[in-house]
Design a protein around this motif. Structure first.
Motif, PDB file in Angstrom:
ATOM      1  N   HIS A  47     -24.127  31.835  54.060  1.00 27.61           N
ATOM      2  CA  HIS A  47     -24.451  32.569  55.315  1.00 27.61           C
ATOM      3  C   HIS A  47     -24.768  31.753  56.597  1.00 27.61           C
ATOM      4  N   SER A  48     -25.670  30.686  56.478  1.00 32.50           N
ATOM      5  CA  SER A  48     -26.121  29.825  57.533  1.00 32.50           C
ATOM      6  C   SER A  48     -24.757  29.182  58.225  1.00 32.50           C
ATOM      7  N   ALA A  49     -23.822  28.702  57.253  1.00 30.77           N
ATOM      8  CA  ALA A  49     -22.656  28.019  57.999  1.00 30.77           C
ATOM      9  C   ALA A  49     -21.905  29.136  58.585  1.00 30.77           C
ATOM     10  N   GLY A  50     -21.759  30.138  58.303  1.00 32.30           N
ATOM     11  CA  GLY A  50     -21.004  31.416  58.735  1.00 32.30           C
ATOM     12  C   GLY A  50     -21.545  31.624  60.087  1.00 32.30           C
ATOM     13  N   LEU A  65     -22.090  15.426  71.820  1.00 28.11           N
ATOM     14  CA  LEU A  65     -22.980  15.436  71.015  1.00 28.11           C
ATOM     15  C   LEU A  65     -23.137  16.348  69.743  1.00 28.11           C
ATOM     16  N   MET A  66     -22.741  17.619  69.904  1.00 33.95           N
ATOM     17  CA  MET A  66     -22.764  18.297  68.725  1.00 33.95           C
ATOM     18  C   MET A  66     -22.005  17.887  67.434  1.00 33.95           C
ATOM     19  N   LEU A  67     -20.803  17.212  68.006  1.00 33.92           N
ATOM     20  CA  LEU A  67     -19.914  16.733  66.884  1.00 33.92           C
ATOM     21  C   LEU A  67     -20.454  15.549  66.194  1.00 33.92           C
ATOM     22  N   ALA A  68     -21.109  14.659  67.018  1.00 35.46           N
ATOM     23  CA  ALA A  68     -21.971  13.711  66.398  1.00 35.46           C
ATOM     24  C   ALA A  68     -23.353  14.093  65.452  1.00 35.46           C
ATOM     25  N   LEU A  69     -23.816  15.399  65.958  1.00 37.61           N
ATOM     26  CA  LEU A  69     -24.895  15.687  65.188  1.00 37.61           C
ATOM     27  C   LEU A  69     -24.260  16.439  63.440  1.00 37.61           C
ATOM     28  N   PHE A  81     -15.454  22.377  61.453  1.00 37.97           N
ATOM     29  CA  PHE A  81     -16.260  21.106  61.060  1.00 37.97           C
ATOM     30  C   PHE A  81     -17.707  20.932  61.557  1.00 37.97           C
ATOM     31  N   THR A  82     -17.764  21.372  62.791  1.00 41.90           N
ATOM     32  CA  THR A  82     -18.864  21.227  63.579  1.00 41.90           C
ATOM     33  C   THR A  82     -20.101  22.218  62.701  1.00 41.90           C
ATOM     34  N   ALA A  83     -19.565  23.119  62.390  1.00 46.55           N
ATOM     35  CA  ALA A  83     -20.619  24.028  61.398  1.00 46.55           C
ATOM     36  C   ALA A  83     -21.099  23.598  60.027  1.00 46.55           C
ATOM     37  N   LEU A  84     -19.877  23.190  59.410  1.00 48.78           N
ATOM     38  CA  LEU A  84     -19.986  22.541  58.131  1.00 48.78           C
ATOM     39  C   LEU A  84     -21.064  21.352  57.971  1.00 48.78           C
ATOM     40  N   GLY A  85     -20.934  20.667  59.245  1.00 46.11           N
ATOM     41  CA  GLY A  85     -21.758  19.545  59.351  1.00 46.11           C
ATOM     42  C   GLY A  85     -23.111  19.721  59.938  1.00 46.11           C
ATOM     43  N   ILE A  86     -23.370  20.638  60.631  1.00 42.63           N
ATOM     44  CA  ILE A  86     -24.767  21.091  61.062  1.00 42.63           C
ATOM     45  C   ILE A  86     -25.505  21.621  60.201  1.00 42.63           C
ATOM     46  N   VAL A  87     -24.944  22.432  59.202  1.00 39.08           N
ATOM     47  CA  VAL A  87     -25.524  23.220  58.192  1.00 39.08           C
ATOM     48  C   VAL A  87     -26.318  22.453  57.251  1.00 39.08           C
ATOM     49  N   GLY A 124     -33.377  21.366  62.570  1.00 38.30           N
ATOM     50  CA  GLY A 124     -32.223  20.848  63.242  1.00 38.30           C
ATOM     51  C   GLY A 124     -31.101  21.852  63.356  1.00 38.30           C
ATOM     52  N   ARG A 125     -30.816  22.804  62.314  1.00 38.73           N
ATOM     53  CA  ARG A 125     -30.026  23.654  62.426  1.00 38.73           C
ATOM     54  C   ARG A 125     -30.678  24.771  63.244  1.00 38.73           C
ATOM     55  N   ARG A 126     -31.923  25.196  63.410  1.00 37.20           N
ATOM     56  CA  ARG A 126     -32.364  26.224  64.364  1.00 37.20           C
ATOM     57  C   ARG A 126     -32.179  25.801  65.887  1.00 37.20           C
TER      58      ARG A 126
END
Length: 601
Positions: free
Chosen positions: A105-108, A253-257, A319-325, A331-333
């Motif tokens: 769910h969170s990644a979605g 920055l988001m890609l780096a995170l 990819f950004t979602a799969l990393g940030i999750v 950090g996610r919030r």
């Protein structure tokens, strides 16, 4: 997959509402480009005509949908773009379902947010073109790929094939994404890739006639076209493509995170092998697509027309979602909040347009300043000279039609649409001799300016050589039509038009007066010239062949009673105070100009 919980449903609904709100407030933030206007203009016919008018490079699906919507809702730009907004919203849900299926769910939620707030996708979700269908169908195809390959059925194969057919009909630029999604199934499902046979057969049945008749030739022409543009080195070109499509440095920055999140959680136990494989593929998408497009640029031209590579951000979002999750919860919030704020940022969406002219803004402005008998004269070299744009905006803003003339003398109030090149400037100089330049709008290349000729082109000649060409009571910057109705104490402006047939020997004065039985108010002075700029007030210095315009203010007496007032004019030399006579001048030396109705208690 577990069923979505009530809490998860509310979170998804809130995200969808926020995305919809961020779009709705921005529908009119950028001007229609020529491609959008062509789409709208093409729908101004019957369904059969719409199909006949569709270019071989496109398919009529979107145009038929837009034509039906226009018939029901109208053809204001806001209304037409609102259709794109509505079509785009399921794309957010499909992205959620696709990524939730493989990562939870969170990644979605993160993927749905990211996909919706990337710069090019904000543009496409409001753009009145068929790209918005592909924007929604692309994540739907990923979701349906997983459903079909996880549990093959004919019904799922049919749905997948239909979705790919919709993608194909939306835009030919999506073809590279087809190939990459095929590689994705090879990467994730390996030997099960043979399951493609059924949806591919259905897809070919649906699209093969169009491919053979139209698309093969178009692709051949496109790939054979010479591309002479010299690209910068690969790293610079790739960063430029990424920055253009995302529209904000924050995405670096988001890609780096995302990469940091993957490093923090880097684990490769056997049970996570499928997730690891998925992450590697989408990382390869982010890194490999710019390289591949760079190498194929001489054939494909995606760097020359970057917006055609819009599908690249599909992989960036995943990819950004799969990393940030994989970041800690805080950090996610935090990143989710950043994405929501990005959705409302005032990005320059015009940067994605094809050909954007100021014609729409100019004509919208003109609705507030044009008069019933005004006419337009067009310089043949204007840059905003797309006939379909003129036709669409005319129907939108001037349903009763616009009047066009070829010669200045055919209209008293003339809007000259100029290119501001040397030939058009010569026309402007010629107009300025016997026309008063007025309000204007637009940049060079599409410059609208009002030129007003005198109310009486011939005029009345006075013995001293001055020629009176009429008077107007002004309503702001426009002449007031009909009988003026005013209130006691009201100040109003009078405009007088003059020329001279010969050199005038003395400096004459003009008297304007308001009278009912006796004179109620009066203004006597030398002419108060407002045009030409810096022209002398002394009539002895006036030149032949030039129109002179003066303006002065008068006031209705206060207090005053209801009734009519006569506005009169007299011409005299202050040295002897003798009023000059001419045709239309009364015995007392006054020329009646206008009747003014005064309304009072």
């Amino acid at each position: 997959m577990r069923r979505i919980s009530t809490r998860q449903l509310w979170i998804l609904t809130l995200v969808l509402l926020l995305i919809a709100a961020s779009r709705a407030i921005r529908i009119n933030d950028f001007q229609l480009d020529n491609d959008e206007i062509w789409s709208i203009w093409q729908t101004m016919g019957t369904p059969q005509q719409i199909i006949q008018w569709t270019s071989p490079t496109e398919n009529p699906l979107y145009f038929l949908l837009l034509g039906a919507w226009k018939t029901v809702a109208g053809f204001d730009p806001f209304i037409l773009r609102y259709l794109s907004l509505l079509i785009s919203l399921p794309g957010t849900v499909f992205m959620y379902r696709a990524i939730r299926r493989i990562q939870g769910h969170s990644a979605g939620i993160l993927a749905a947010l990211i996909y919706s707030v990337l710069g090019i996708n904000i543009f496409l979700s409001l753009y009145a073109r068929s790209y918005v269908i592909a924007y929604t169908a692309l994540p739907a195809s990923l979701w349906l790929i997983h459903r079909y390959f996880d549990k093959p059925r004919f019904s799922r194969a049919l749905l997948l094939a239909l979705t790919f057919a919709v993608l194909y009909t939306a835009t030919i630029t999506i073809v590279p994404a087809f190939i990459l999604l095929g590689l994705y199934t090879l990467f994730v499902y390996r030997r099960r890739i043979l399951l493609w046979w059924l949806p591919v057969m259905i897809l070919l049945l649906l699209t093969l006639p169009d491919i053979l008749i139209n698309k093969l030739q178009q692709v051949s022409n496109h790939t054979a076209a010479p591309r002479l543009a010299v690209l910068p080195p690969l790293p610079a070109a790739a960063f430029d493509l990424f920055g253009y499509l995302t529209s904000s440095p924050i995405w670096f920055l988001m890609l780096a995170l995302a990469i940091i999140g993957l490093i923090i959680s880097w684990r490769t136990p056997k049970r996570n092998q499928a997730q690891l494989t998925t992450i590697i593929f989408w990382l390869a998408w982010v890194i490999g697509v710019p390289i591949l497009l760079y190498l194929l640029e001489p054939r494909l031209g995606f760097y020359a027309l970057k917006r055609y590579a819009w599908w690249y951000v599909f992989g960036i979002a995943i990819f950004t979602a799969l990393g940030i999750v994989r970041l800690p919860q805080i950090g996610r919030r935090f990143t989710a909040l950043v994405f929501i704020l990005v959705a409302f940022l005032p990005l320059r969406l015009n940067d994605f347009g094809y050909i954007v002219t100021p014609l729409g803004e100019n004509l919208k402005w003109l609705t507030q300043h044009i008069e019933a008998n005004d006419a337009l004269m067009l310089d043949p070299n204007i840059s905003c000279n797309f006939p379909e744009e003129w036709d669409y905006y005319r129907q939108l803003y001037f349903p009763a039609g616009l009047r066009y003339v070829d010669q200045p003398q055919d209209a008293r109030r003339l809007w000259y649409v100029a290119s501001r090149d040397l030939p058009s400037q010569e026309v402007e100089k010629s107009l300025a001799k016997d026309h008063l330049p007025g309000r204007y709008v637009g940049p060079p290349g599409c410059f609208f300016r009002l030129y007003e000729a005198p109310p009486d082109a011939v005029g009345v000649l006075y013995p001293n050589g001055m020629r009176f060409h009429g008077a107007e009571i002004m309503d702001g910057d426009k002449p007031l039509n009909g009988t003026p109705v005013m209130r006691e104490g009201q100040i109003f402006r009078v405009r007088l038009w003059w020329s001279v047939d010969k050199q005038v020997d003395l400096d004459y004065s003009v008297s304007l007066s308001l009278s009912r039985v006796v004179i109620e108010n009066q203004s006597d002075s030398a002419p108060q010239i407002v045009y030409p700029e810096d022209a002398p007030n002394e009539t002895s210095r006036w030149q032949t062949g030039q129109i002179y315009v003066e303006e002065r203010d008068l006031q209705i007496p206060y207090p005053y009673s209801r009734g009519g007032l006569a506005l009169n004019m007299a011409l005299y030399w202050f040295g002897d105070n003798q009023r000059l006579t001419a045709s239309g001048v009364a015995a007392d030396g006054n020329r009646f100009l206008k009747r003014i109705e005064v309304v009072a208690w």
